[in-house]
Design a protein around this motif. Structure first.
Motif, mmCIF file in Angstrom:
data_model
loop_
_atom_site.group_PDB
_atom_site.id
_atom_site.type_symbol
_atom_site.label_atom_id
_atom_site.label_comp_id
_atom_site.label_asym_id
_atom_site.label_seq_id
_atom_site.Cartn_x
_atom_site.Cartn_y
_atom_site.Cartn_z
ATOM 1 N N ALA A 373 0.822 -1.212 0.000
ATOM 2 C CA ALA A 373 0.000 0.000 0.000
ATOM 3 C C ALA A 373 0.857 1.264 0.000
ATOM 4 N N MET A 374 2.067 1.167 0.537
ATOM 5 C CA MET A 374 2.988 2.307 0.537
ATOM 6 C C MET A 374 3.728 2.432 -0.789
ATOM 7 N N GLY A 375 3.383 1.545 -1.747
ATOM 8 C CA GLY A 375 4.011 1.608 -3.063
ATOM 9 C C GLY A 375 5.346 0.905 -3.140
ATOM 10 N N ARG A 376 5.713 0.137 -2.088
ATOM 11 C CA ARG A 376 7.009 -0.537 -2.058
ATOM 12 C C ARG A 376 6.865 -2.000 -2.457
ATOM 13 N N SER A 377 6.351 -2.213 -3.664
ATOM 14 C CA SER A 377 6.230 -3.589 -4.150
ATOM 15 C C SER A 377 7.596 -4.221 -4.384
ATOM 16 N N ASP A 378 8.638 -3.387 -4.525
ATOM 17 C CA ASP A 378 9.987 -3.928 -4.682
ATOM 18 C C ASP A 378 10.439 -4.661 -3.417
ATOM 19 N N ILE A 379 10.092 -4.109 -2.265
ATOM 20 C CA ILE A 379 10.437 -4.771 -1.006
ATOM 21 C C ILE A 379 9.662 -6.074 -0.866
ATOM 22 N N SER A 380 8.377 -6.028 -1.226
ATOM 23 C CA SER A 380 7.550 -7.231 -1.170
ATOM 24 C C SER A 380 8.141 -8.349 -2.015
ATOM 25 N N LEU A 381 8.645 -8.001 -3.193
ATOM 26 C CA LEU A 381 9.255 -8.994 -4.078
ATOM 27 C C LEU A 381 10.510 -9.586 -3.450
#
Length: 511
Positions: A373-381
Motif C-alpha cells: 500500500a505504501m508503493g514498495r512492491s519492490d520490497i515485497s518482491l
C-alpha cells in the motif's frame, strides 16, 4: 512580540496534533471499514458455510482419489490465474485516482492473457497427464481450466468493488453462486458423475459469481486499451505479480510434489487436513485484509495513520483467528470422523499442523499489504524471494521422508517467514516484531486457556455430536468470559461495530 508569536505557534501545533490524533482514531474506527468487514465476514461465512456442508456430502459420496485428481488440476489453474491478474488488480486498488480507462485497460489485458493461458493449457494437457501417469486427467484439465477465463473477468470486477469499498455486493454474488453450485455438485455426485461433480461445482460457482456481479455493477468494461495508462500500472504490478507467483507456486508446490511422488489418496488426505484451517483463514483473514488494504492505500503515506490501521487489523484478525485455530486443533479428531467418516481419519495429523501454521497468517498478510500500500512492491518482491528460496530447499529435502515430514516442516518455516515479513516495517512504520507480538499476546494467552478447557471437556464421558457440541460451547463461553474480564479492546471493537450495524439495519427497516 516574539513571545506572543511563540505562544501562538505552540497553540497552533497543539491544535494540529489534536486534529491528527482525532483523524487517526477516526481512520481505524471508521464505521465504513467496520461495516465492510462485517459484510465480508457475512459473505465468506455464508458462502463457505454452504460450501462446507456440500463438501461433507461430496466427501461421503466420492473417493479420496477423486479429490486428489481435482486437487492437482486446481493447483495448476491457481498458478496460471496469477498470470491473468499480473498484480494489476492490486495496482488499481493502490492507485489513488484510478478511472474507467484504467479499469478497462486492465480488463482487456486480463481477457487476452487468460485466453492465451487457456489455449496453452488445453494443448499441453496430454503432457501434464503423462507426467503424472494419469490419463483420466486429460479431459478434466481441458474443461476445468475454463476457470482461468472466468477469472480474467471476475478479477477486474473484484478490484472495482474493492476500490469502491462496496463489499455488500460480494455477499450477494458469492451466496448466489455458492448455492447454485451446491445443487449442481451434489446432483451430479448422486447421479454418479464422479470427478465431474467437483468440476461442475467449481465452474458453476465461478460462472454465477461473475454473472451476478455483472448484473449488479454500474460499471461494465469496454474494449479500450491505453498503453500510457498500462505502463505505470504494470510498473507497480509486475513486482506484486512476481511476489504472488512465487507465493502461489510455493503454496501449491507441496501438492505438486506429493501428487507426483506419492498417491492421489495421500494428496487427498493432506489437502483435506488443510481444508478446514484454510477455510477459516480465508473467511476471517481475507475478509478483514481485503477491506483494510484499500484503507491502507487511501492513507496517502501518513505513517502514523498506517501504523494505527495495521495494528488494528492485526489485533482484530488474531482475536478472531487464534481461538478458531486452537479450538479446531483440539476437536479435529472427533470432527473429521463425524463429518467425513473413518475413511478420512488419516487427515487428522495434517489438520493439527495446519491449524498452528495458518494461525499466524494475519501477521503475514497485514505486514505485506501495508508494504504494498505504501508503493514498495519492490520490497515485497525481495521478501518473497528470500522466504521461498529457504522454504523450497526445505521442501525438496523433506519430500523424501514422507508427506507427514513435509507438513511438519511448515511450522518452523512459518515462523521464519513471519520474521522476514515484519522486518521492513520496523523502519518503514516504526512497527517492530516485538510490538506485533505485544498486539497479539492477549488473543494468544486467551486462546491457550480456552484450548485447555476444551481439551479437558473432551475427557467427559460423551461421544459423537454431543461431545463436539459441549466442547464448542465450553470453548466459546470461556473465550467470551476472558474477553470481558480482561477488557480486551478487540472484543470491544467487534462488539461496538456489530451493535452499530444492527442498529443501522433496524433504523432502515423502520424507515
Amino acid at each position: 512580540m516574539e513571545t506572543a508569536v511563540s505562544g501562538y505557534d505552540v497553540r497552533q501545533e497543539q491544535k494540529r496534533t489534536m486534529n491528527q490524533q482525532k483523524n487517526n482514531k477516526n481512520t481505524y474506527d471508521n464505521p465504513s471499514i467496520s461495516t465492510n468487514i462485517l459484510w465480508r465476514l457475512a459473505e465468506r461465512f455464508g458462502a463457505q458455510g454452504v460450501s462446507f456442508i456440500v463438501s461433507v456430502v461430496l466427501a461421503r459420496l466420492l473417493a479420496p482419489s477423486v479429490y486428489g485428481t481435482v486437487a492437482l488440476i486446481t493447483v495448476i489453474t491457481n498458478i496460471l490465474n496469477v498470470f491473468v491478474s499480473s498484480g494489476l488488480s492490486t495496482a488499481l486498488i493502490q492507485k489513488q485516482k484510478a478511472d474507467d480507462l484504467d479499469f478497462t485497460t486492465v480488463f482487456v489485458f486480463n481477457i487476452c492473457m487468460s485466453l492465451v493461458l487457456y489455449t496453452g493449457l488445453f494443448f499441453s494437457a496430454s503432457a501434464v497427464a503423462d507426467f503424472y501417469d494419469m490419463p483420466q486427467m486429460l479431459p478434466v484439465i481441458r474443461v476445468l481450466s475454463l476457470s482461468i477465463v472466468l477469472g480474467g473477468i471476475n478479477g477486474i470486477q473484484q478490484a472495482y468493488i474493492s476500490k469502491k469499498m462496496w463489499f455488500h455486493l460480494f455477499f450477494k454474488a458469492t451466496i448466489g453462486g455458492t448455492i447454485c453450485s451446491a445443487f449442481v455438485g451434489v446432483g451430479m455426485a448422486y447421479a454418479g458423475y464422479g470427478v465431474w461433480a467437483l468440476v461442475g461445482q467449481i465452474l458453476t460457482n465461478q460462472l454465477m459469481d461473475t454473472v451476478i456481479l455483472w448484473k449488479m455493477l454500474d460499471w461494465h468494461p469496454r474494449f479500450r486499451f491505453s498503453y500510457r495508462r498500462f505502463r505505470p500500472l504494470f510498473s507497480f504490478g509486475w513486482k506484486v505479480f512476481v511476489s504472488n507467483l512465487i507465493d502461489t507456486f510455493y503454496k501449491n508446490l507441496r501438492s505438486l510434489l506429493i501428487g507426483k511422488v506419492y498417491t492421489q489418496s495421500d494428496l487427498a488426505f493432506y489437502n483435506r487436513g488443510n481444508h478446514l484451517p484454510e477455510l477459516i483463514i480465508s473467511n476471517v483473514n481475507t475478509s478483514i485484509q481485503s477491506v483494510f488494504f484499500p484503507a491502507y492505500s487511501s492513507a496517502n503515506g501518513d505513517k502514523t495513520t498506517l501504523r494505527a490501521l495495521v495494528r488494528k487489523s492485526i489485533s482484530v484478525s488474531t482475536y478472531l483467528i487464534f481461538p478458531a485455530m486452537t479450538g479446531l486443533a483440539v476437536v479435529s479428531s472427533t470432527l473429521v470422523r463425524l463429518l467425513y467418516t473413518d475413511v478420512w481419519s488419516a487427515a487428522v495429523p495434517y489438520m493439527w499442523i495446519g491449524c498452528f501454521s495458518y494461525a499466524f497468517w494475519p501477521l503475514h498478510t497485514a505486514n505485506l499489504q501495508v508494504i504494498q500500500a505504501m508503493g514498495r512492491s519492490d520490497i515485497s518482491l525481495k521478501l518473497e524471494i528470500i522466504k521461498k528460496a529457504v522454504t523450497v530447499i526445505c521442501l525438496i529435502w523433506s519430500i523424501r521422508y514422507g508427506v507427514f515430514v513435509v507438513a511438519v516442516c511448515a511450522l518452523p518455516l512459518s515462523i521464519f517467514s513471519l520474521l522476514v515479513n515484519s522486518f521492513p516495517n520496523k523502519s518503514l512504520l516504526n512497527y517492530s516484531f516485538r510490538m506485533q507480538i505485544t498486539d497479539i499476546f492477549p488473543a494468544l494467552w486467551m486462546s491457550g486457556v480456552m484450548g485447555s478447557c476444551v481439551l479437558l471437556a473432551g475427557t467427559l464421558p460423551l461421544t459423537g455430536f454431543v461431545k463436539l457440541a459441549v466442547q464448542i460451547i465450553i470453548g466459546g463461553v470461556t473465550y467470551l468470559f476472558l474477553s470481558i474480564v480482561s477488557h480486551n479492546p478487540s472484543f470491544g471493537y467487534v462488539k461496538a461495530r456489530a451493535v452499530s450495524l444492527c442498529r443501522k439495519k433496524s433504523e432502515q427497516q423502520i424507515e
